[in-house]
Design an enzyme around this catalytic site. Structure first.
Site, PDB file in Angstrom:
ATOM      1  CB  CYS A 123       9.506  -2.814  10.669  1.00 49.80           C
ATOM      2  SG  CYS A 123       9.827  -1.339   9.707  1.00 49.80           S
ATOM      3  CG  HIS A 152       2.340   2.855  -7.515  1.00 48.24           C
ATOM      4  ND1 HIS A 152       1.335   3.581  -6.910  1.00 48.24           N
ATOM      5  CD2 HIS A 152       3.306   2.688  -6.579  1.00 48.24           C
ATOM      6  CE1 HIS A 152       1.695   3.859  -5.660  1.00 48.24           C
ATOM      7  NE2 HIS A 152       2.886   3.326  -5.439  1.00 48.24           N
ATOM      8  CB  SER A 197       6.281  -1.204   6.641  1.00 42.24           C
ATOM      9  OG  SER A 197       6.613   0.044   6.063  1.00 42.24           O
TER      10      SER A 197
END
EC number: 4.1.1.19
Length: 126
Positions: free
Chosen positions: A94, A79, A74
């Site tokens: 996953c 940020h 995934s």
């Protein structure tokens, strides 16, 4: 007549995310260092790195860096908002073999926030 039953295996989705407060402002501006942290976090968490992209944004109090790693399982994202000494971290995987919490813990250890939050969401299909 023979009947074949198909057994569905569950989708194992593990999502770890959080906020980091009181992080060194210069570290939050260091795009290359943040990229290296994300790449190492993927390895530590037993993820298979596909691609890493990063962007540096300029413009007053909204400046920062975003680093997103696409992994086979995934993604990992950081940020940053250096002006606020603040960063968000998102690790989603996953599959049963990867460990998103290990990636999150590594990122936190490298960014050394004064405090942080961590959340876990089981995103598995049952």
């Amino acid at each position: 007549m023979q009947t074949t039953t198909q057994v569905k295996t569950p989708v194992v989705g593990k999502h770890v995310y959080g906020e980091l407060y009181g992080v060194d402002e210069e570290l939050l501006r260091d795009q290359e260092k943040l990229r290296k942290i994300v790449i190492e976090a993927a390895h530590i968490a037993k993820m298979h790195l596909v691609e890493v992209n990063s962007w540096k944004f300029k413009g007053g109090d909204k400046e920062g860096v975003s680093v997103i790693a696409l992994v086979l399982e995934s993604h990992i994202a950081i940020h940053t908002w250096p002006t606020y000494n603040y960063a968000t971290v998102d690790v989603y995987t996953c599959g049963e073999h990867s460990d998103p919490m290990a990636a999150f813990r590594y990122i936190v250890s490298q960014l050394a926030p004064k405090r942080f939050t961590v959340n876990y969401s089981d995103r598995s299909y049952r």
